[in-house]
Design a protein around this motif. Sequence first.
Motif, PDB file in Angstrom:
ATOM      1  N   PRO A 208     -37.509 -19.113  32.693  1.00 19.41           N
ATOM      2  CA  PRO A 208     -38.261 -19.413  31.460  1.00 19.41           C
ATOM      3  C   PRO A 208     -39.379 -20.436  31.659  1.00 19.41           C
ATOM      4  N   GLY A 236     -40.857 -13.590  28.102  1.00 28.80           N
ATOM      5  CA  GLY A 236     -39.948 -14.545  27.487  1.00 28.80           C
ATOM      6  C   GLY A 236     -40.043 -15.951  28.047  1.00 28.80           C
ATOM      7  N   LEU A 237     -41.130 -16.282  28.718  1.00 26.05           N
ATOM      8  CA  LEU A 237     -41.311 -17.638  29.227  1.00 26.05           C
ATOM      9  C   LEU A 237     -41.556 -18.593  28.062  1.00 26.05           C
ATOM     10  N   ASP A 238     -41.001 -19.794  28.137  1.00 28.97           N
ATOM     11  CA  ASP A 238     -41.215 -20.751  27.051  1.00 28.97           C
ATOM     12  C   ASP A 238     -42.095 -21.931  27.469  1.00 28.97           C
ATOM     13  N   GLY A 479     -43.169 -15.758  36.545  1.00 26.88           N
ATOM     14  CA  GLY A 479     -41.818 -16.098  36.123  1.00 26.88           C
ATOM     15  C   GLY A 479     -40.768 -16.007  37.208  1.00 26.88           C
TER      16      GLY A 479
END
Length: 499
Positions: A208, A236-238, A479
């Motif tokens: 993430p 979906g990386l934050d 990612g």
Amino acid sequence: MEKNYSYIDLSLAYFQKKAKIYKDGGYKKAVSLKRNIDDYENHLFTFLIDINFCLLPVYLWVIEFLLILTGLIPPRMFDILFYIMFVLLFITSVILLPVITSRTHGVTFGGEIMGIRIVNRQNRIVNGFQLILRQAIGMGIPLMLFGYLFKTWGILGWWLINGIASLISPNQQTIMDIVLGLHLVYESETHIRFEPESQEKNEEEICPVDLHIRSNYSDDGYYDVEEIFKQAKELGLDTISITDHNCARQNAAAFRFADLYKIQYIPGVELDAQYGDIRVRVLGYYIDWEHEIFDALERASLKREKENSLLRVKKFEEFSGVSIDVDSLIQNSRFQTITATDITNMVFNNERVRSLSFVKKYIDSTNSTSEAMKQFKYHIFGKGGPCYIKGNYPRLEDVIKSIHISGGICVLASWHMDYIDDETIQQMIDKGIDGIECFSPCVQQETISSLLKIARENKLLITCGSDYHGPTKQDRKLGVTHCPEKGVQLVRILTKHAN
């Protein structure tokens, strides 16, 4: 369903992985055999193990001969068994040993036990044909020929001549090594494991947090800033940081898209630095990207690369006699530079130049054009090559100071960390490094473990990054940082400081 692999499959996979590690940088740690007692003993043991493999049919024939003497085998079988032994001796010494040495990329039976590899003058992997020649003409054929013509004394005489050659040559080279330009080296220790497929897939899991990404603000980046945020959102990386090469201007756009895509963004940059004879890269985080220091560093970098481009072209023209259309290459470059890759592409896309001997030899000795281009680029423009250009990069201390002046945190990038010893890394840390990029697909697992140990001992920040470039480097994926779930918690110690 779990696959069952044969011993041969696993052995070949082992040696291929070992050769890849050596080819990808292990050659830089290889140590040539010297003229000292320990190295002479190791060379001798390597030779004895290999020659005993070749002589296995002879040992079997001796046993058969003893069985004939005891009457367990009829005497009339003597001639038949002798000729069978001779054929088997030919197979082991002239065929099997050379072929096995070729398939293992220069590691013989004795070499595997003693940690020794056969390499060329530049310590690089030798092509299979040379290895076959070395073993067949240097060991197998003399064993058969001199043994047949002069019996035991002929074989011993050939070994004596090679022994004398090894004693007087700088790196213990045999006669065939001298002829083919080869020598023996000690490989650095490698630990190779075969993981189940499910575990291998885990290495491709998306982390993430990715704090090492290049956009098209870099000379070799591909995607623009917004496209990187789109991809990060889809994966979906934050938390991300775009750390362009010697450029901080991308951060202005990145902050706008961070709000739009609801992704935490840490302003970053990646700067070239020089520590002694070693070129390293330093990642700067939480920097004031508008600080004038980054504009000065970028201008200096562009000036340096343009000067290197012209010098690279000049050296290549003097070496090859081929004239390069500088204006055409520069017009097609966003950064007005001419890289080794640009010249290599020009050479291989020109039929007339491709036919020249200094290019054709790479085409003839490799299995594909891409491999020929890779070898050409390394030998011509790589360190020690005729067109190698040594860049004049800022001192590590000055780069660290620049990042700190802008209010940033200095993190030692994982780039080339496989080839830098722990003591040197510690020396660089002492210059003011705040953290280490421990998790990265660009380094081996052993290096990751070593970097983590150093970071903990020095109470440094730990980061992870994919070094994503886009299609220009297809082995890097956004990612994919090789950072396990437990490691992410360590990385978040740094990211939690973002606003």
